[in-house]
Design an enzyme around this catalytic site. Structure first.
Site, PDB file in Angstrom:
ATOM      1  CE  LYS A 105      -3.835  -2.386   2.309  1.00 44.99           C
ATOM      2  NZ  LYS A 105      -4.692  -2.476   3.522  1.00 44.99           N
ATOM      3  CE1 TYR A 145      -9.111  -3.418   0.518  1.00 49.64           C
ATOM      4  CE2 TYR A 145      -8.405  -1.442  -0.619  1.00 49.64           C
ATOM      5  CZ  TYR A 145      -8.115  -2.547   0.159  1.00 49.64           C
ATOM      6  OH  TYR A 145      -6.817  -2.780   0.584  1.00 49.64           O
ATOM      7  CG  ASN A 208      -3.458  -2.628   6.999  1.00 51.12           C
ATOM      8  OD1 ASN A 208      -3.351  -2.104   5.898  1.00 51.12           O
ATOM      9  ND2 ASN A 208      -4.508  -3.350   7.347  1.00 51.12           N
ATOM     10  CG  HIS A 211      -4.820  -6.397  -0.513  1.00 52.19           C
ATOM     11  ND1 HIS A 211      -6.052  -6.522   0.088  1.00 52.19           N
ATOM     12  CD2 HIS A 211      -4.843  -7.243  -1.593  1.00 52.19           C
ATOM     13  CE1 HIS A 211      -6.801  -7.379  -0.604  1.00 52.19           C
ATOM     14  NE2 HIS A 211      -6.088  -7.833  -1.626  1.00 52.19           N
ATOM     15  CD  GLU A 222      -8.289  -9.242  -4.031  1.00 54.20           C
ATOM     16  OE1 GLU A 222      -7.102  -9.491  -3.727  1.00 54.20           O
ATOM     17  OE2 GLU A 222      -9.210  -9.190  -3.188  1.00 54.20           O
TER      18      GLU A 222
HETATM   19  P1  IDP Z   1      -7.548  -7.192   5.369  1.00 52.87           P
HETATM   20  O1  IDP Z   1      -6.755  -6.163   4.600  1.00 52.87           O
HETATM   21  O2  IDP Z   1      -6.778  -7.731   6.540  1.00 52.87           O
HETATM   22  O3  IDP Z   1      -8.124  -8.259   4.484  1.00 52.87           O
HETATM   23  P2  IDP Z   1     -10.224  -6.059   5.497  1.00 52.87           P
HETATM   24  O4  IDP Z   1     -11.202  -6.249   6.579  1.00 52.87           O
HETATM   25  O5  IDP Z   1     -10.494  -6.735   4.184  1.00 52.87           O
HETATM   26  O6  IDP Z   1      -8.792  -6.441   6.053  1.00 52.87           O
HETATM   27  O7  IDP Z   1     -10.107  -4.504   5.225  1.00 52.87           O
HETATM   28  C1  IDP Z   1      -9.437  -3.998   4.111  1.00 52.87           C
HETATM   29  C2  IDP Z   1      -8.601  -2.830   4.525  1.00 52.87           C
HETATM   30  O8  IDP Z   1      -9.476  -1.810   4.971  1.00 52.87           O
HETATM   31  C3  IDP Z   1      -7.680  -3.078   5.679  1.00 52.87           C
HETATM   32  O9  IDP Z   1      -6.468  -3.693   5.313  1.00 52.87           O
HETATM   33  C4  IDP Z   1      -7.464  -1.690   6.188  1.00 52.87           C
HETATM   34  O10 IDP Z   1      -6.522  -0.978   5.373  1.00 52.87           O
HETATM   35  C5  IDP Z   1      -8.832  -1.070   6.001  1.00 52.87           C
HETATM   36  N1  IDP Z   1      -9.639  -1.170   7.225  1.00 52.87           N
HETATM   37  C6  IDP Z   1     -10.287  -2.246   7.689  1.00 52.87           C
HETATM   38  N2  IDP Z   1     -10.913  -1.988   8.842  1.00 52.87           N
HETATM   39  C7  IDP Z   1     -10.659  -0.689   9.098  1.00 52.87           C
HETATM   40  C8  IDP Z   1     -11.019   0.187  10.165  1.00 52.87           C
HETATM   41  O11 IDP Z   1     -11.723  -0.197  11.104  1.00 52.87           O
HETATM   42  N3  IDP Z   1     -10.545   1.445  10.085  1.00 52.87           N
HETATM   43  C9  IDP Z   1      -9.795   1.893   9.060  1.00 52.87           C
HETATM   44  N4  IDP Z   1      -9.417   1.110   8.037  1.00 52.87           N
HETATM   45  C10 IDP Z   1      -9.849  -0.174   8.059  1.00 52.87           C
HETATM   46 MG    MG Z   2      -9.591  -8.159   2.959  1.00 52.88          MG
END
Ligand code: IDP
Ligand code: MG
Length: 245
Positions: A105, A145, A208, A211, A222
């Site tokens: 990212k 997303y 984070n 992805h 994807e």
């Molecule tokens: P993942 O990336 O671990 O699969 P997902 O639930 O699919 O997690 O969410 C996609 C991305 O959305 C996350 O990696 C993160 O960047 C963002 N995200 C998820 N939950 C939150 C949140 O509660 N606050 C802000 N960003 C979030």
């Molecule tokens: Mg995800």
């Protein structure tokens, strides 16, 4: 003895490497097995398997006058409904070979973590089949997303993913989807285990750094979304025999 069973067009094709009497020196990656309805076709590189007189003695019902299907591009192989399977080791259980989409990212790129992140997947032993630096347009981020569209953080997530270039990667391997998720760690970096990418390199869910696809189906979806025709590369890593018996 290595054995594999392949279901092709409703016709089970069961074979064993011992039946093939492969010489130890033969390059078994040079063989393709194709299952189509009522057909099992073994395609070999005769230069690699020159010990064999002909393909027909391997399987008595091998249609010697029927040429094997032409090689197909990675993309067409993914989209085709015909059952055709290439077996690098003839008998590897190919059902488990998956593709996953991994993306560094914008924060990962800005923080100089690209090499570190790629290195984790390389060291694990997965195969990189696509790699590019890319400025993601809003529409693509929204499509990627789309399952999170109703979440309150969705607008900020799209803003984050489009805030700078990302590094798009396609990785291939047995169990690569689940394994990559383990290497990446929990969504919330503070909950991610030490040793994982997020556990070691990030502190906040909204930053984070990486992805990873969450299922083999999403891996395919994807990769098709982020890579164009011709951007993926089919190759055989030299280390393959040192990774899988
Ligand atoms: P993942 O990336 O671990 O699969 P997902 O639930 O699919 O997690 O969410 C996609 C991305 O959305 C996350 O990696 C993160 O960047 C963002 N995200 C998820 N939950 C939150 C949140 O509660 N606050 C802000 N960003 C979030
Ligand atoms: Mg995800």
């Amino acid at each position: 003895m290595e054995t594999a069973a392949i279901l092709g067009g409703g016709t089970p094709c069961v074979f064993s490497s011992s039946l093939l009497h492969l010489p130890a020196s033969s390059n078994r990656t040079a063989c393709s097995l194709w299952c189509a309805p009522n057909k099992l076709i073994l395609s070999t590189s005769t230069s690699q398997l020159s010990a064999f007189r002909s393909q027909s003695h391997l399987f008595s019902n091998y249609p010697t006058t029927t040429p094997p299907p032409p090689p197909r591009s990675k993309t067409s192989a993914r989209n085709s409904t015909q059952t055709g399977i290439f077996l690098p080791h003839l008998v590897a259980s190919m059902e488990q070979v998956e593709e996953t989409y991994i993306m560094v990212k914008p924060d990962g790129l800005q923080r100089g973590l690209v090499g570190e992140i790629i290195s984790r997947f390389e060291k694990k032993g997965f195969k990189l089949t696509g790699l590019k630096l890319f400025q993601c347009p809003t529409e693509l981020a929204e499509e990627h997303y789309k399952d999170l569209k109703s979440k309150p953080f969705f607008p900020k997530l799209i803003e984050y993913i489009t805030s700078g270039p990302v590094v798009c990667m396609a990785w291939e391997g047995v169990g690569v989807v689940a394994s990559a998720r383990k290497l990446i760690g929990s969504t919330d970096p503070l909950k991610a285990e030490p040793g994982t990418i997020r556990g070691d390199l990030a502190v906040q869910t909204g930053r984070n750094v990486v992805h990873g696809s969450d299922s083999p189906e999403n891996g395919k979806r994807e990769i098709a979304l982020w890579f164009k025709e011709g951007e993926l590369c089919e190759w055989t890593p030299a280390q393959a025999p040192w990774l899988r018996e």
